[in-house]
Design a protein around this motif. Structure first.
Motif, PDB file in Angstrom:
ATOM      1  N   VAL A 122       0.897  -1.125   0.047  1.00 40.36           N
ATOM      2  CA  VAL A 122       0.037  -0.094  -0.010  1.00 40.36           C
ATOM      3  C   VAL A 122       0.974   1.363  -0.010  1.00 40.36           C
ATOM      4  CG1 VAL A 122      -1.998  -1.284   1.148  1.00 40.36           C
ATOM      5  CG2 VAL A 122      -0.059   0.065   2.539  1.00 40.36           C
ATOM      6  N   LYS A 123       0.060   2.361  -0.228  1.00 50.15           N
ATOM      7  CA  LYS A 123       0.870   3.693   0.043  1.00 50.15           C
ATOM      8  C   LYS A 123       0.215   4.428   0.995  1.00 50.15           C
ATOM      9  CE  LYS A 123       2.544   4.516  -5.003  1.00 50.15           C
ATOM     10  NZ  LYS A 123       2.365   5.299  -6.174  1.00 50.15           N
ATOM     11  N   ILE A 124       0.845   5.076   1.755  1.00 52.65           N
ATOM     12  CA  ILE A 124       0.269   5.860   2.887  1.00 52.65           C
ATOM     13  C   ILE A 124       0.852   7.562   2.811  1.00 52.65           C
ATOM     14  CG2 ILE A 124      -0.036   3.878   4.358  1.00 52.65           C
ATOM     15  CD1 ILE A 124       2.460   4.376   5.870  1.00 52.65           C
ATOM     16  N   LYS A 125      -0.237   8.094   3.390  1.00 49.81           N
ATOM     17  CA  LYS A 125       0.389   9.446   3.429  1.00 49.81           C
ATOM     18  C   LYS A 125       0.036  10.276   4.768  1.00 49.81           C
ATOM     19  CE  LYS A 125      -0.566  10.975  -1.450  1.00 49.81           C
ATOM     20  NZ  LYS A 125      -1.021  11.770  -2.350  1.00 49.81           N
ATOM     21  N   LEU A 126       0.877  11.072   5.242  1.00 46.58           N
ATOM     22  CA  LEU A 126       0.829  11.819   6.346  1.00 46.58           C
ATOM     23  C   LEU A 126       0.012  13.032   6.179  1.00 46.58           C
ATOM     24  CD1 LEU A 126       1.881  11.136   9.101  1.00 46.58           C
ATOM     25  CD2 LEU A 126       3.845  13.039   8.878  1.00 46.58           C
ATOM     26  N   ASP A 127      -1.106  13.475   7.182  1.00 51.84           N
ATOM     27  CA  ASP A 127      -1.740  14.879   6.876  1.00 51.84           C
ATOM     28  C   ASP A 127      -1.039  15.820   7.922  1.00 51.84           C
ATOM     29  OD1 ASP A 127      -2.446  14.422   9.518  1.00 51.84           O
ATOM     30  OD2 ASP A 127      -4.654  14.128   9.087  1.00 51.84           O
ATOM     31  N   ASP A 128      -1.367  16.957   7.816  1.00 52.89           N
ATOM     32  CA  ASP A 128      -0.994  18.284   8.767  1.00 52.89           C
ATOM     33  C   ASP A 128      -0.806  17.859  10.107  1.00 52.89           C
ATOM     34  OD1 ASP A 128      -0.588  19.187   6.141  1.00 52.89           O
ATOM     35  OD2 ASP A 128      -2.238  20.645   6.538  1.00 52.89           O
ATOM     36  N   GLN A 129      -1.782  17.301  10.653  1.00 56.23           N
ATOM     37  CA  GLN A 129      -1.776  16.852  12.162  1.00 56.23           C
ATOM     38  C   GLN A 129      -0.962  15.629  12.564  1.00 56.23           C
ATOM     39  OE1 GLN A 129      -4.887  17.550  10.381  1.00 56.23           O
ATOM     40  NE2 GLN A 129      -4.489  19.453  11.331  1.00 56.23           N
ATOM     41  N   GLY A 130      -0.282  15.189  11.635  1.00 52.10           N
ATOM     42  CA  GLY A 130       0.757  13.964  11.674  1.00 52.10           C
ATOM     43  C   GLY A 130      -0.072  12.753  11.858  1.00 52.10           C
ATOM     44  N   LEU A 131      -1.185  12.713  11.244  1.00 55.56           N
ATOM     45  CA  LEU A 131      -1.976  11.157  11.164  1.00 55.56           C
ATOM     46  C   LEU A 131      -1.746  10.555   9.903  1.00 55.56           C
ATOM     47  CD1 LEU A 131      -5.487  12.350  12.702  1.00 55.56           C
ATOM     48  CD2 LEU A 131      -3.669  11.394  13.932  1.00 55.56           C
ATOM     49  N   ALA A 132      -1.638   9.316   9.888  1.00 52.43           N
ATOM     50  CA  ALA A 132      -1.156   8.588   8.620  1.00 52.43           C
ATOM     51  C   ALA A 132      -2.467   7.990   8.074  1.00 52.43           C
ATOM     52  CB  ALA A 132      -0.248   7.613   8.623  1.00 52.43           C
ATOM     53  N   TYR A 133      -2.593   8.048   6.889  1.00 51.63           N
ATOM     54  CA  TYR A 133      -3.947   7.485   6.185  1.00 51.63           C
ATOM     55  C   TYR A 133      -3.154   6.400   5.023  1.00 51.63           C
ATOM     56  CZ  TYR A 133      -6.898  10.527   8.751  1.00 51.63           C
ATOM     57  OH  TYR A 133      -7.525  11.229   9.550  1.00 51.63           O
ATOM     58  N   LEU A 134      -3.934   5.520   4.871  1.00 50.45           N
ATOM     59  CA  LEU A 134      -3.780   4.425   3.606  1.00 50.45           C
ATOM     60  C   LEU A 134      -4.544   5.003   2.524  1.00 50.45           C
ATOM     61  CD1 LEU A 134      -3.799   0.634   4.126  1.00 50.45           C
ATOM     62  CD2 LEU A 134      -4.551   1.853   2.125  1.00 50.45           C
ATOM     63  N   VAL A 135      -3.746   5.385   1.528  1.00 50.29           N
ATOM     64  CA  VAL A 135      -4.594   5.867   0.300  1.00 50.29           C
ATOM     65  C   VAL A 135      -4.715   5.290  -1.057  1.00 50.29           C
ATOM     66  CG1 VAL A 135      -4.023   8.300   1.120  1.00 50.29           C
ATOM     67  CG2 VAL A 135      -2.392   7.151  -0.516  1.00 50.29           C
ATOM     68  N   GLU A 136      -3.646   4.010  -1.032  1.00 47.55           N
ATOM     69  CA  GLU A 136      -3.951   3.311  -2.350  1.00 47.55           C
ATOM     70  C   GLU A 136      -3.267   1.926  -2.233  1.00 47.55           C
ATOM     71  OE1 GLU A 136      -1.486   3.091  -6.638  1.00 47.55           O
ATOM     72  OE2 GLU A 136      -1.373   5.162  -5.752  1.00 47.55           O
ATOM     73  N   ILE A 137      -3.853   0.919  -2.587  1.00 44.08           N
ATOM     74  CA  ILE A 137      -3.594  -0.414  -2.638  1.00 44.08           C
ATOM     75  C   ILE A 137      -2.968  -0.958  -3.813  1.00 44.08           C
ATOM     76  CG2 ILE A 137      -4.709  -2.773  -2.468  1.00 44.08           C
ATOM     77  CD1 ILE A 137      -7.040  -1.669  -0.946  1.00 44.08           C
ATOM     78  N   MET A 138      -1.698  -1.528  -3.832  1.00 45.06           N
ATOM     79  CA  MET A 138      -1.056  -1.853  -5.222  1.00 45.06           C
ATOM     80  C   MET A 138      -1.694  -3.138  -5.599  1.00 45.06           C
ATOM     81  SD  MET A 138       1.267   0.661  -4.943  1.00 45.06           S
ATOM     82  CE  MET A 138       2.708   0.510  -5.728  1.00 45.06           C
ATOM     83  N   PRO A 139      -1.507  -3.254  -6.949  1.00 50.44           N
ATOM     84  CA  PRO A 139      -1.977  -4.523  -7.500  1.00 50.44           C
ATOM     85  C   PRO A 139      -1.620  -5.918  -6.761  1.00 50.44           C
ATOM     86  CG  PRO A 139      -1.320  -3.057  -9.240  1.00 50.44           C
ATOM     87  CD  PRO A 139      -0.851  -2.543  -7.895  1.00 50.44           C
TER      88      PRO A 139
END
Length: 297
Positions: free
Chosen positions: A47-64
């Motif tokens: 997966v790909k994950i991103k960090l928002d401005d509050q420092g919380l991580a979110y899973l944003v994409e599932i790889m094939p």
């Protein structure tokens, strides 16, 4: 938002996804986009994950995915360590063949481990070992000692590869995992003697770091459904049949009553186990009727 990393989902807990990245373990939530697309991240997903401005991580994409096995599922499985018990529940060639056929259909390699060999009578154990020698001959690694398995397995799991334990409930998968990786702390349970099957002690899927990759423990399979397999493709999931098929007179030979069938000739010569061929015929019936036999449920 800044991209944090790519990683592997190693566990799902109450809506949170723990992702192993090159920078370490990150606990994430999944973005709402997955509800719209009806996708759900699974253990084993890249997966790909991103960090928002509050420092919380979110899973944003599932790889094939390369595959998705089991319920609850493990994604991207490279290899299965199939745990078959000698007793409690009793050793079964029929069950072994069903597992091997199912995983061959999924395109996953299998190694076999015989558990509870210390609980079975000596003559019965000798018989089981003779039967397993056939599977070793046709290409399946077979482990009879958990000490040997524990020594060799970490080196066998390559970089970022995922192995998963599989086998019927009560066969001793969690006990084996606790032996191989002492910090796994998986629960173990008693056998239901009235049903000759184990109670499910694994409630969820989790990947444990082992060697350069991961090893997963999963709930046991109460039944293997082979009915989605195409009938004319079934023979290709029997390793020894597939190797011999090129010697058959007819292309697409199903190894039934066709003349000059290399598989039937090998069977008659004792080079193919009669039990394997009988199980092949039973699976053909199951698939053609589109249902799992009642005695296997």
């Amino acid at each position: 938002m800044t991209e944090l990393a790519e990683g592997t989902v190693i566990s799902l807990i109450a809506g949170y996804y723990d992702v192993e990245t090159s920078a370490g373990l990150v606990r994430t939530r999944a973005r709402g986009v997955f509800r719209k697309t009806k996708e759900k991240p699974q253990v084993g997903d890249r997966v790909k994950i991103k960090l928002d401005d509050q420092g919380l991580a979110y899973l944003v994409e599932i790889m094939p995915r390369k595959n998705r096995i089991g319920r609850p599922a493990v994604a991207n499985v490279d290899h299965v360590l199939l745990v078959i018990s000698a007793v409690e529940p009793d050793f079964s060639l029929q069950l072994l063949d069903r597992f091997l056929t199912f995983f061959a259909w999924q395109g996953v390699d299998v190694a076999i481990y015989l558990s509870k060999s210390d609980l079975v009578q000596v003559d019965r154990l000798a018989e089981i070992k003779d039967q397993l020698a056939y599977y070793q001959k046709i290409g399946y690694p077979v482990y009879l000692s958990r000490d040997v398995l524990a020594e060799e397995l970490p080196g066998a799991i390559g970089q970022e590869r995922i192995w998963t334990l599989a086998g019927q409930s009560g066969a001793g998968k969690s006990t084996l995992l606790n032996f191989i990786k002492a910090d796994a702390n998986q629960a173990t349970g008693a056998i239901s003697t009235s049903l000759n099957r184990g109670r499910h002690t694994t409630r969820r899927v989790e990947l444990f770091k082992l060697g350069a990759g991961f090893l997963a423990d999963t709930p046991g399979f109460s039944a293997i459904d082979l009915t989605p397999i195409k009938l004319n493709e079934l023979c290709g999931y029997f390793a020894e049949f597939k190797r011999l098929a090129g010697g058959c007179k007819f292309r697409g030979c199903q190894h039934l009553k066709e003349p000059k069938c290399a598989v039937k000739e090998a069977l008659e010569a004792g080079e193919i186990a009669q039990s394997r061929y009988d199980d092949y015929l039973a699976m053909r019936t199951e698939i053609s009727e589109g249902r799992i036999p009642e005695y296997l449920k």
